[in-house]
Scaffold this active site. Structure first.
Site, PDB file in Angstrom:
ATOM      1  N   LYS A 116     148.358  72.256  61.965  1.00  0.00           N
ATOM      2  CA  LYS A 116     149.023  73.233  62.493  1.00  0.00           C
ATOM      3  C   LYS A 116     149.706  72.369  63.332  1.00  0.00           C
ATOM      4  O   LYS A 116     150.796  72.470  64.818  1.00  0.00           O
ATOM      5  CB  LYS A 116     149.373  74.980  62.563  1.00  0.00           C
ATOM      6  CG  LYS A 116     149.288  75.641  61.680  1.00  0.00           C
ATOM      7  CD  LYS A 116     148.417  77.033  61.849  1.00  0.00           C
ATOM      8  CE  LYS A 116     148.920  77.762  60.596  1.00  0.00           C
ATOM      9  NZ  LYS A 116     147.942  77.190  59.355  1.00  0.00           N
ATOM     10  N   HIS A 235     147.702  90.091  59.658  1.00  0.00           N
ATOM     11  CA  HIS A 235     148.744  89.362  59.382  1.00  0.00           C
ATOM     12  C   HIS A 235     149.592  88.377  58.596  1.00  0.00           C
ATOM     13  O   HIS A 235     149.209  87.315  58.354  1.00  0.00           O
ATOM     14  CB  HIS A 235     147.970  88.081  60.283  1.00  0.00           C
ATOM     15  CG  HIS A 235     147.106  88.521  61.239  1.00  0.00           C
ATOM     16  ND1 HIS A 235     147.720  88.878  62.322  1.00  0.00           N
ATOM     17  CD2 HIS A 235     146.184  88.445  62.343  1.00  0.00           C
ATOM     18  CE1 HIS A 235     147.330  89.085  64.334  1.00  0.00           C
ATOM     19  NE2 HIS A 235     145.697  89.104  63.189  1.00  0.00           N
ATOM     20  N   ARG A 294     155.987  74.438  50.375  1.00  0.00           N
ATOM     21  CA  ARG A 294     156.134  75.085  49.417  1.00  0.00           C
ATOM     22  C   ARG A 294     157.127  76.242  48.837  1.00  0.00           C
ATOM     23  O   ARG A 294     157.311  76.322  49.876  1.00  0.00           O
ATOM     24  CB  ARG A 294     154.610  75.370  49.119  1.00  0.00           C
ATOM     25  CG  ARG A 294     154.052  76.667  50.385  1.00  0.00           C
ATOM     26  CD  ARG A 294     153.196  76.800  49.910  1.00  0.00           C
ATOM     27  NE  ARG A 294     152.091  77.734  50.981  1.00  0.00           N
ATOM     28  CZ  ARG A 294     153.032  78.788  51.242  1.00  0.00           C
ATOM     29  NH1 ARG A 294     153.200  79.716  50.333  1.00  0.00           N
ATOM     30  NH2 ARG A 294     152.019  79.718  52.367  1.00  0.00           N
TER      31      ARG A 294
END
Length: 682
Positions: A116, A235, A294
């Site tokens: 990230k 989350h 993906r």
């Protein structure tokens, strides 16, 4: 195009890929663990190969073994699905070395987006806005704590690898930072094998909006518009929809985000299906969060509004073909909503549940395709699939389409009212409350939706109405009579009246009494917390008279068609869907669902009293950390043990003040549900 592909995944996504392959005439190879020997993807594929034990690390994460199966079976390509090896650059590289096509992005793209922090640096270069925070390599806890103070609270700690909310923690004050950092790192290490994290500013009033992107090997890049995924718990997404209600009032913002998504894909020469995820605040600024290299769980809603099969697009791009459409040729229409049906207990902080699915009732899937169900388990009366501790708790995805958002919502409300599962706790009741909540209908769908409306969303079952009790009782009478070959009201169909179980008496009617536990699944499990409703039934050749709490109901007729009971009580016609497995019943009325358990008159039940000198496991799982020893003095609410179940960590706290007498498990142990974890001195 490929003749045969291997699907390196399981469950719903494996079945989804198989469906497209069958339509395209491509043969499929499934792989499975010992826990999945009877799974649906094994049954649906053209051939299936056992690859290891139940834990993912012993089966679905064994890249070398999967490649060997591909070679042995003659598969030309591998579709990784999502999760497991889908974003694993080493696996993608190993496929290339073995001469097998990886149906996904290039190794370089996975590596660039796999971190990230590195991805955010790359996006800044591509002039895509990113969330302010610390994305560097220094992982020293003291240094990170200082960076957190600079970023400011509230903030998010996020694993640099992976997704799905794993390794993510919201920190609201500095005193919590170190403990939350440790928890995030443990979870990230377990899920992704990498415990590095980054720190980001928590955007106020956030909306989670993602754009579906595609690229090919011919330099073409497009997006297929957005999906709003803001309604989340832990989350993780609960409900997704497209178009986004947040963007529907701002076409200029939608265009800017779409352009930024395509720019992100072009910056890494992306190939195949991917998702650019943005966070947008109430000030209508938006920032890049991450790229998922993906296919996404929620891809069906994009398919519903575009009419395109995204798995087919993946296969064609992987085979070297150009994208089927240019950007200006992608046309959308209507509105689509997806909900994730999961084995979990919303009332228990959405903790995952395990168990067998005995009955899975689904809505009628219309020929127009306005209602869609994607699942990896069997449906109907004898589903008999097991939800184990080893894999994600998602059972199915229910998707509806409408000409506009209100129509899609109405269809989802009806579809959920016709859907239920017996055998494992699910979030179906919660989902039904969610799509009927006025704030959702009004489009108020930021990420604070569930916390803000928790009380109403968590409302338990309403009091069981007479029509639900009548429906369950009629179903039970019919079941009894069918077991002896006699239909309801049919009288004797055997060789003697003594063989009949239709309530026949010489010169008089007969009477039955049935008792049901009511009050919802949790109450029924405890027995003493549930109410017992007594149903007195007088039978006659022309019908029944029910006595429920002193009120009489004359049932003049009824019929059963595919578990739907139609009956008239006191002249009012009712329709109810009834599911049953042994003594368990689920009655679905138009707006409510009611779970009941038939009382066995010969069953002895204990008082239900519990020993508060023990702390038991709320779910099965593996012990990650033990934070108390025998002899320790502890306080109510103190964290005692951390368990991992279905790839997520769960901290279990003490229910009382006291002294620990015994610790039953150590780190690494597998714990069954309801096992005693700690005993306390009296």
């Amino acid at each position: 195009m490929f003749n045969k592909i291997l699907i390196a995944n399981r469950g719903e996504i494996a079945c989804r890929v198989i469906r497209t392959c069958k339509r395209m005439g491509i043969r499929t190879v499934a792989v499975f663990s010992v826990a999945d020997a009877n799974a649906q993807h094994v049954k649906q594929a053209d051939e299936a190969h056992l690859i290891g034990g139940p834990r993912p690390v012993d089966s679905y994460l064994k890249g070398e073994t999967i490649i060997e199966v591909a070679k042995k079976s003659g598969a030309e390509a591998i579709h990784p699905g999502y999760g497991f090896l889908s974003e694993n650059a080493q696996f993608a590289r190993a496929c290339e070395i073995a001469g097998i096509v990886f149906i996904g992005p290039t190794v370089e793209a996975i590596e660039k987006m796999g971190s990230k922090s590195a991805a955010k640096a790359l996006m800044q270069t591509a002039k895509v806005p990113v969330v302010p925070g610390y994305h560097g390599d220094n992982q020293d806890p003291t240094f990170l704590a200082k960076q957190a103070d600079i970023v400011g609270y509230p903030l998010l700690i996020k694993a640099v690898a992976g997704g799905g909310g794993k390794g993510m923690r919201l920190v609201e004050k500095s005193e919590e930072f170190i403990s939350q950092l440790e928890a995030a790192r443990r979870e990230a290490k377990s899920a992704f094998g990498n415990d590095d994290v980054l720190i980001e500013r928590f955007v106020l009033g956030p909306h989670h909006i993602e754009f579906q992107v595609f690229g090919d090997t011919h330099g073409n890049y497009v997006h297929l518009y957005e999906r709003e995924c803001s309604i989340q718990r832990r989350h993780q997404k609960v409900l997704e929809e497209t178009p986004s209600p947040y963007l529907s009032i701002d076409e200029n913002m939608r265009k800017k985000m779409g352009d930024a998504a395509v720019a992100a894909a072009r910056a890494i020469a992306y190939r195949g299906a991917g998702t650019i995820e943005f966070i947008a605040g109430k000030d209508r600024e938006f920032f890049f969060m991450e790229m998922n290299t993906r296919l996404q769980v929620e891809h069906p809603i994009t398919e519903m509004i575009t009419g395109e099969d995204l798995v087919e697009w993946q296969l064609r791009v992987a085979a070297g073909e150009p994208l089927p459409l240019k950007q200006k040729e992608i046309i959308t229409g209507g509105h689509a909503i997806e909900v994730r049906i999961c084995a979990e207990n919303p009332a228990n902080d959405f903790l995952p549940e395990t168990g067998k699915i005995h009955v899975f009732a689904t809505p009628t899937l219309d020929a127009e395709g306005d209602i869609r169900l994607d699942t990896g388990v069997g449906i109907g009366k004898f589903a008999d699939d097991e939800i184990s501790v080893y894999y994600d708790p998602m059972i199915a995805k229910l998707i509806t389409w409408g000409g506009d958002r209100n129509e899609a919502i109405r269809r989802m409300q009806v579809a959920l009212a016709e859907t239920d599962i017996i055998g494992v706790k699910t979030n179906l009741g919660f989902l039904q409350q969610l799509v009927r909540h006025q704030a959702f209908i009004d489009g108020e769908t930021d990420t604070g939706f569930i916390p803000r409306h928790r009380e109403k969303l968590m409302a338990g079952e309403t009091a069981c109405p007479a029509e639900a009790l009548i429906a369950a009782a009629l179903f039970e009478l019919n079941r009894e009579q069918k077991s002896s070959g006699n239909g309801v009201g049919s009288g004797n169909t055997g060789s003697s009246v003594w063989d009949s179980r239709s309530g026949w008496w010489l010169n008089r009617g007969t009477a039955r009494t049935l008792e049901f536990h009511t009050g919802g699944v949790a109450a029924i499990e405890k027995s003493t917390d549930s109410a017992i409703e007594v149903v007195h039934i007088k039978c006659s050749p022309v019908g029944y008279v029910f006595d429920i709490q002193g009120s009489e109901f004359g049932v003049t007729q009824h019929a059963i068609e595919d578990n739907v009971i139609h009956f008239a009580a006191n002249g009012v016609v009712f329709h109810a869907k009834v599911l049953a497995h042994q003594e368990q019943f689920s009655v679905l009325l138009s707006n409510t669902r009611h779970h009941l358990r038939l009382v066995d008159p010969f069953h002895f039940e204990t008082s239900g009293e519990t020993n508060d000198g023990r702390l038991t496991a709320m779910m099965p799982g593996r012990v990650v950390k033990v934070m108390a020893d025998a002899g320790d003095k502890i306080k109510k609410g103190q964290a005692l043990i951390i368990m991992e179940a279905m790839k997520m960590e769960h901290t279990i706290v003490s229910p009382r003040d006291g002294v620990v007498e015994r610790v039953a498990f150590k780190v690494g142990d597998m714990v069954p549900a309801d096992a005693v974890l700690f005993a306390f001195e009296e």
